[in-house]
Write a protein that holds these residues in place. Structure first.
Motif, PDB file in Angstrom:
ATOM      1  N   LEU A  94       1.096  -1.638   0.371  1.00 23.76           N
ATOM      2  CA  LEU A  94      -0.241  -0.151   0.170  1.00 23.76           C
ATOM      3  C   LEU A  94       1.263   1.018  -0.149  1.00 23.76           C
ATOM      4  CD1 LEU A  94      -2.469  -0.967   2.211  1.00 23.76           C
ATOM      5  CD2 LEU A  94      -3.261  -0.794   0.614  1.00 23.76           C
ATOM      6  N   ALA A  95       2.422   1.331  -0.177  1.00 19.12           N
ATOM      7  CA  ALA A  95       3.141   2.519   0.333  1.00 19.12           C
ATOM      8  C   ALA A  95       2.751   3.140  -0.878  1.00 19.12           C
ATOM      9  CB  ALA A  95       4.727   1.697   0.436  1.00 19.12           C
ATOM     10  N   PRO A  96       3.015   2.743  -2.250  1.00 20.60           N
ATOM     11  CA  PRO A  96       2.675   4.252  -3.315  1.00 20.60           C
ATOM     12  C   PRO A  96       1.788   4.762  -3.091  1.00 20.60           C
ATOM     13  CG  PRO A  96       3.438   1.881  -4.072  1.00 20.60           C
ATOM     14  CD  PRO A  96       3.076   1.234  -2.854  1.00 20.60           C
ATOM     15  N   TRP A  97       0.287   3.850  -2.525  1.00 22.82           N
ATOM     16  CA  TRP A  97      -1.478   4.568  -2.443  1.00 22.82           C
ATOM     17  C   TRP A  97      -0.947   5.959  -1.033  1.00 22.82           C
ATOM     18  CZ3 TRP A  97      -4.360   4.645  -6.179  1.00 22.82           C
ATOM     19  CH2 TRP A  97      -4.544   3.801  -6.554  1.00 22.82           C
ATOM     20  N   PHE A  98      -0.662   5.260   0.148  1.00 23.23           N
ATOM     21  CA  PHE A  98       0.032   6.087   1.015  1.00 23.23           C
ATOM     22  C   PHE A  98       0.711   6.953   0.565  1.00 23.23           C
ATOM     23  CE2 PHE A  98      -0.249   2.804   4.379  1.00 23.23           C
ATOM     24  CZ  PHE A  98      -1.912   2.506   4.733  1.00 23.23           C
ATOM     25  N   PHE A  99       2.191   6.923  -0.053  1.00 19.72           N
ATOM     26  CA  PHE A  99       2.521   8.340  -0.009  1.00 19.72           C
ATOM     27  C   PHE A  99       2.093   8.875  -1.352  1.00 19.72           C
ATOM     28  CE2 PHE A  99       6.374  10.268  -2.081  1.00 19.72           C
ATOM     29  CZ  PHE A  99       7.548  10.154  -1.290  1.00 19.72           C
TER      30      PHE A  99
END
Length: 134
Positions: A94-99
């Motif tokens: 989910l890191a790309p979405w969070f970022f």
């Protein structure tokens, strides 16, 4: 409220904060590609350290300037961004979405109307006032 700062002090404080912001943006830009695309950390770690250290200094600066910052939307959203960033590590998929959400939130907080940025979640109203420390 405290003493007013001189014109010279004001410009020194303003230049200091602008320099920190510039370092933060540069660090985020340098680290974002590696963070988002899973590059080897040695390629972007120094940029990430710049982003995190300048971000911590900006956070401290805002709290020093006005502790009310913590209950205003601009402070609460910054704390939210830190939480989302921390969630990138246990949830790397989910890191790309969070970022991406962090980046969008940053733009809305930085460039949104002052009534939005200065709204206090605690007081349920817009908090204004002369903030003399930068």
């Amino acid at each position: 409220m405290g003493k007013a700062v001189s014109d010279f002090e004001f410009y020194v404080l303003r230049l200091g904060k602008t320099t920190l912001r510039a370092a933060h943006v540069l660090g985020v830009m340098g680290g974002a590609g590696g963070f988002l695309f899973g590059l080897e950390s040695e390629l972007w770690r120094h940029w990430w350290i710049l982003a995190m250290s300048s971000g911590c200094l900006l956070l401290a600066w805002e709290i020093w300037r006005s502790p009310m910052w913590l209950v205003q939307l601009k402070g609460a959203c910054t704390i939210g961004k830190i939480i989302l960033l921390a969630l990138c590590y246990p949830f790397p998929a989910l890191a790309p979405w969070f970022f991406s959400f962090i980046a969008l939130l940053s733009v809305f907080i930085a460039h949104g109307p002052s009534q939005f940025r200065h709204y206090s979640l605690w007081h349920r109203k817009v908090l204004r006032g002369k903030e003399i420390k930068g």
